[in-house]
Design a protein around this motif. Structure first.
Motif, PDB file in Angstrom:
ATOM      1  N   ASP B  46      18.212  48.863  14.888  1.00  0.00           N
ATOM      2  CA  ASP B  46      17.559  49.549  14.303  1.00  0.00           C
ATOM      3  C   ASP B  46      16.822  49.242  13.182  1.00  0.00           C
ATOM      4  O   ASP B  46      17.238  48.763  12.478  1.00  0.00           O
ATOM      5  CB  ASP B  46      18.565  50.619  13.824  1.00  0.00           C
ATOM      6  N   ARG B  48      15.763  50.600  10.433  1.00  0.00           N
ATOM      7  CA  ARG B  48      16.014  51.032   9.021  1.00  0.00           C
ATOM      8  C   ARG B  48      17.179  50.214   8.733  1.00  0.00           C
ATOM      9  O   ARG B  48      17.358  49.709   7.484  1.00  0.00           O
ATOM     10  CB  ARG B  48      16.722  52.336   9.223  1.00  0.00           C
ATOM     11  N   LYS B  79       2.211  55.094   3.743  1.00  0.00           N
ATOM     12  CA  LYS B  79       3.471  56.033   3.591  1.00  0.00           C
ATOM     13  C   LYS B  79       4.090  56.477   4.803  1.00  0.00           C
ATOM     14  O   LYS B  79       5.327  56.114   5.147  1.00  0.00           O
ATOM     15  CB  LYS B  79       3.176  56.947   2.735  1.00  0.00           C
ATOM     16  N   GLN B  80       3.339  56.779   5.860  1.00  0.00           N
ATOM     17  CA  GLN B  80       3.628  57.383   7.071  1.00  0.00           C
ATOM     18  C   GLN B  80       4.501  56.452   7.603  1.00  0.00           C
ATOM     19  O   GLN B  80       5.303  56.842   8.588  1.00  0.00           O
ATOM     20  CB  GLN B  80       2.872  58.111   7.751  1.00  0.00           C
ATOM     21  N   GLU B  81       3.992  55.015   7.736  1.00  0.00           N
ATOM     22  CA  GLU B  81       4.490  53.958   8.598  1.00  0.00           C
ATOM     23  C   GLU B  81       5.823  53.470   7.929  1.00  0.00           C
ATOM     24  O   GLU B  81       6.753  53.262   8.891  1.00  0.00           O
ATOM     25  CB  GLU B  81       3.603  52.884   8.432  1.00  0.00           C
ATOM     26  N   MET B  83       8.119  55.346   5.315  1.00  0.00           N
ATOM     27  CA  MET B  83       9.144  56.367   4.828  1.00  0.00           C
ATOM     28  C   MET B  83       9.991  56.570   6.049  1.00  0.00           C
ATOM     29  O   MET B  83      11.439  56.694   5.767  1.00  0.00           O
ATOM     30  CB  MET B  83       8.357  57.632   4.530  1.00  0.00           C
ATOM     31  N   SER B  84       9.874  56.327   7.114  1.00  0.00           N
ATOM     32  CA  SER B  84      10.974  56.467   8.203  1.00  0.00           C
ATOM     33  C   SER B  84      12.007  55.361   8.460  1.00  0.00           C
ATOM     34  O   SER B  84      13.024  55.511   8.992  1.00  0.00           O
ATOM     35  CB  SER B  84      10.390  56.860   9.625  1.00  0.00           C
ATOM     36  N   VAL B  85      11.514  54.171   7.955  1.00  0.00           N
ATOM     37  CA  VAL B  85      12.550  53.077   7.883  1.00  0.00           C
ATOM     38  C   VAL B  85      12.977  52.560   6.766  1.00  0.00           C
ATOM     39  O   VAL B  85      13.985  51.777   6.771  1.00  0.00           O
ATOM     40  CB  VAL B  85      11.854  51.792   8.648  1.00  0.00           C
ATOM     41  N   ASP B  88      17.454  54.838   1.739  1.00  0.00           N
ATOM     42  CA  ASP B  88      17.377  56.281   0.842  1.00  0.00           C
ATOM     43  C   ASP B  88      17.151  55.948  -0.450  1.00  0.00           C
ATOM     44  O   ASP B  88      16.228  56.280  -1.232  1.00  0.00           O
ATOM     45  CB  ASP B  88      18.426  56.995   0.875  1.00  0.00           C
ATOM     46  N   LYS B  91      13.780  54.842  -0.910  1.00  0.00           N
ATOM     47  CA  LYS B  91      12.755  56.037  -0.660  1.00  0.00           C
ATOM     48  C   LYS B  91      12.578  56.621  -1.870  1.00  0.00           C
ATOM     49  O   LYS B  91      11.396  57.347  -2.145  1.00  0.00           O
ATOM     50  CB  LYS B  91      13.352  56.712   0.518  1.00  0.00           C
ATOM     51  N   SER B  95       9.002  57.730  -3.714  1.00  0.00           N
ATOM     52  CA  SER B  95       8.519  58.900  -4.087  1.00  0.00           C
ATOM     53  C   SER B  95       8.178  59.391  -5.436  1.00  0.00           C
ATOM     54  O   SER B  95       7.295  59.881  -5.791  1.00  0.00           O
ATOM     55  CB  SER B  95       9.783  59.930  -3.596  1.00  0.00           C
TER      56      SER B  95
END
Lengths: 295, 104
Positions: B46, B48, B79-81, B83-85, B88, B91, B95
């Motif tokens: 994964d 992440r 950012k869109q690339e 933030m999903s990986v 927290d 993140k 942010s």
């Protein structure tokens, strides 16, 4: 219990650094015990004190070679940490070479205390070298980043100003410029101000890195900071004793220098043990921990 | 994701040496290399989890200071690339940094 995950090259460097640490400890112990002996049982005007003063730089020499060996573990000149360790090691070597130069003047050319002399190339040269070493360490620690986000940026200017002021008050307040000897004048100003700059940088690096600094290298970095502070005190007391004509061979300041060289060398050596800890297989550590919790 | 991991390893390599940076990436458990080059890396599992274990591996060096270096690299990517990986704990910092930029 742990599996080391490294190549023969790095294993060889670690072995060499262990040998040099052993040699360093022996040499330092010899000089520390010698100093105690000299100050308890030997008259101050004995030549043994001169021999002590003219040879203890070997502690810095061994420390310098140890530091260069350790720097290679960290990429030598190819990484910021490696470059920092290399500069700090070079600073130690320069201290040794400065002392060697003065010893040559005394024992070969029979010139006593030839200040300023060729030895200043090394003694004074060690100041910008240490400054570079601390600067690079500060970069590795992200001090620049901390300064950008900190509300205490004024400390960056205030601390050097305070240190320069202290140096001026201690050493240059009543100084009379000798226009016939510009080199002496330059060095008489350069030593205290140069040292004030490197200790200021050390203090700034410490203040702006301590919040985020952690990990295995935290102790190693703190040892380096302590060694630099110790070096500064040794240099300051030497300057003071020289100004007040109270310096003598084999005196307290010589012990301070021996100890400061050892402190810096020891600090550099901890980067080797830190490297070894970092390269222990984390997978194996996790396995060991899993076994420990089930027992 | 590959580019992000390579960039982090290279940036850490600038600080602690590329050999050690690659070694720590290997030791994170989710990254393998077919040669000594960073470009030969292969991610396993994964994304992440890969990034999380990589950051934790580097945090062994200088603690939060090392994580900050990784965050600086992550910020260079869209950012869109990322933030999903990103984990927290990263993140939240990202942010906060975005919220403090002049355009916001």
């Amino acid at each position: 219990m742990y599996t080391l995950f490294m190549e023969p090259y790095f294993e060889d460097l670690l072995k060499r650094s262990r040998v040099l640490v052993t040699l360093l400890t022996i040499v330092f112990t010899f000089y520390a015990l010698s100093w105690i002996y000299l100050n308890l049982f030997v008259p101050h005007d004995s030549a043994l004190n001169d021999y002590f003063t003219d040879t203890y730089g070997v502690v810095a020499c061994v420390g310098g070679f140890l530091g260069f060996t350790v720097a290679r573990l960290w990429g030598a000149l190819k990484s910021i940490v490696g470059r920092s360790l290399s500069f700090l090691s070079l600073g130690l070597l320069f201290q040794f070479l400065g002392q060697l130069s003065y010893a040559i003047y005394y024992y070969v050319y029979n010139v006593e205390n030839p200040y300023p002399s060729f030895g200043e190339v090394f003694y004074f040269g060690s100041i910008p070298i240490y400054i570079c070493g601390v600067w690079l360490l500060a970069r590795a620690l992200g001090v620049g980043r901390s300064l950008r986000t900190s509300r205490s940026k004024y400390a960056l200017f205030l601390i050097p100003l305070i240190m320069l002021f202290i140096s001026y008050q201690l050493f240059l307040k009543d100084y009379e410029v000798d226009s016939t000897s510009p080199v002496t004048t330059f060095l008489d100003y350069g030593y205290p101000f140069g040292q004030a700059i490197f200790i200021s940088l050390t203090i700034v690096a410490f203040i702006f890195s301590k919040k985020a600094l952690g990990g295995i290298l935290r102790k190693s970095v703190m040892f380096v900071f302590m060694a630099l502070v110790f070096q500064y005190f040794a240099d300051t007391i030497f300057l003071y004793e020289t100004l007040t004509d109270t310096w003598r061979p084999g005196g307290l300041d010589d012990l301070l220098f021996v100890t400061s060289y050892f402190s810096m060398a020891f600090a550099l050596s901890t980067f080797a043990s830190s490297y070894k800890k970092l390269t222990v297989s984390r997978v194996k550590v996790a396995q060991v921990e899993a076994i420990s919790t089930t027992v | 994701m590959d580019d992000l991991v390579k960039a982090i390893i290279k940036e850490q390599g600038q600080i602690i040496g590329l050999d050690l940076a690659i070694r720590l990436a290997k030791l994170s458990g989710n990254i393998s290399f077919s040669s000594d080059s960073v470009e030969s890396l292969k991610l396993q599992g994964d994304p992440r989890a890969v990034l999380d274990s990589l950051l934790r591996s580097y945090s062994d060096v200088f603690g939060q200071t090392s994580i900050n270096v990784c965050i600086d690299v992550i910020q260079r990517f869209p950012k869109q690339e990322v933030m999903s990986v990103v984990p927290d704990y990263v993140k939240n910092k990202l942010s906060a940094m975005v919220a403090n930029t002049p355009n916001n």
